[in-house]
Design an enzyme around this catalytic site. Structure first.
Site, mmCIF file in Angstrom:
data_model
loop_
_atom_site.group_PDB
_atom_site.id
_atom_site.type_symbol
_atom_site.label_atom_id
_atom_site.label_comp_id
_atom_site.label_asym_id
_atom_site.label_seq_id
_atom_site.Cartn_x
_atom_site.Cartn_y
_atom_site.Cartn_z
ATOM 1 C CB SER A 1 -3.396 1.712 1.549
ATOM 2 O OG SER A 1 -1.914 1.103 1.999
ATOM 3 C CB SER B 1 -0.387 -2.185 2.791
ATOM 4 O OG SER B 1 0.185 -1.281 2.253
ATOM 5 C CE LYS C 1 1.723 -2.691 -1.324
ATOM 6 N NZ LYS C 1 0.817 -3.321 -0.141
ATOM 7 C CB SER D 1 -0.130 -6.478 2.496
ATOM 8 O OG SER D 1 0.999 -5.741 1.459
#
Length: 305
Positions: free
Chosen positions: A108, A110, A165, A269
């Site tokens: 993705s 994010s 992350k 995100s």
């Protein structure tokens, strides 16, 4: 554990394959091969006795039949041969992925602009300690995650999923995010403006800044018109009472043994703002290198903060 989570756990699949092929290899090495040898010796003795008898009767025989007979009896069954060939390869891959480096694919946006969709990254599995594979239990302490680290972890809401992350808060930190600016323990982070970032997938522009996260500089992307936080998306999670929310942001105190994670693509995100803290036992490792991107070869070999 559901079938879907088992199929999604490649480490578990590798472990099962390693055990199965390893058992077959050891069984053949210390038992089946000896049985074949004994059977071959008996067949060769019978072959030799028959030849002696035939020679005594004046019949001449070809000696090559003895070699062929022995080779046929000693030949490993196909399932044993393949297991013996695959076992060391599977064992090596399992060891490398479990204790040294593991590859992941970015699914993705994010972490844009730091990481792009399609990036194949390497994750250091021993930076934050040595963990037992499958159960992910730490057995040797090495280092603790630091603010600014890009970290892969098991998603607290579904342990079969791996998320990536950036570590924004470590245990004891007070993390405040108001009007798209972070403050850590009362100290506001600095933001240097950069040229707008073009998201090639959506063909849209985002504002881009260089954020200094207590000494770690990295790029972030902001969509000015997007809300700082979507309050309707905030879920229940452990230690939620450590956080307070308002339309302009939130403030959270990170509990012991947990970490607060955010994506660099701040307005695109789903992270700790919505589903909570990441426990230490969920940590997989520290991401550090893009080793391949088939749609953007210039990304190969990119190290990142």
């Amino acid at each position: 554990m559901t079938l879907q989570s088992i199929l999604g756990n490649f480490a578990l699949i590798l472990f099962v394959l390693m055990i199965v092929t390893g058992v077959i290899w050891f069984l053949d090495r210390f038992y089946l091969s000896k049985q074949r040898r004994a059977k071959a010796d008996a067949a060769l003795a019978a072959f030799d006795a028959r030849n002696v008898k035939l020679r005594a009767e004046g019949i001449k025989l070809e000696s090559s039949g003895r070699v062929e007979l022995e080779a046929n009896i000693l030949r490993q069954p196909t399932w044993v041969e393949y297991s013996g060939s695959f076992f060391p390869v599977i064992a090596m891959v399992f060891f490398l992925r479990s204790f040294l480096y593991e590859p992941f694919k970015i699914p993705s946006s994010s972490m844009v602009p730091t990481l792009l969709v399609g990036d194949l990254i390497l994750v250091n599995k021993f930076t934050y300690g040595i963990r037992l594979p499958i159960v992910n239990k730490k057995i040797i302490e090495v280092n603790q995650p630091q603010r600014g680290d890009v970290m892969v972890f098991k998603y607290p809401k579904d342990m079969s999923l791996d998320y990536i992350k950036r570590v924004v808060g470590v245990p004891g930190d007070k993390v405040v995010y108001q009007n798209k600016h972070l403050t850590i323990n009362g100290k506001a982070l600095s933001y240097a403006p950069l040229p707008d970032y073009l998201n090639e997938d959506s063909l849209s522009y985002s504002q881009q800044f260089k954020e200094n996260l207590t000494g770690v500089e990295h790029k972030i992307a902001i969509v000015p018109q997007a809300p700082t936080i979507n309050l309707s998306g905030v879920q229940d999670f452990p230690y939620k009472s450590n956080c307070t929310y308002n339309p302009d942001g939130f403030a959270c105190i990170v509990p012991p043994g947990n970490y607060f994670m955010m994506g660099d693509n701040r307005d695109n995100s789903e992270d700790s703002r919505y589903w909570g803290f990441v426990p230490d036992e969920n940590i997989v490792g520290k991401a550090f290198l893009v080793w391949m991107n088939l749609s953007n070869l210039k990304r190969i070999g990119t190290f990142f903060n």
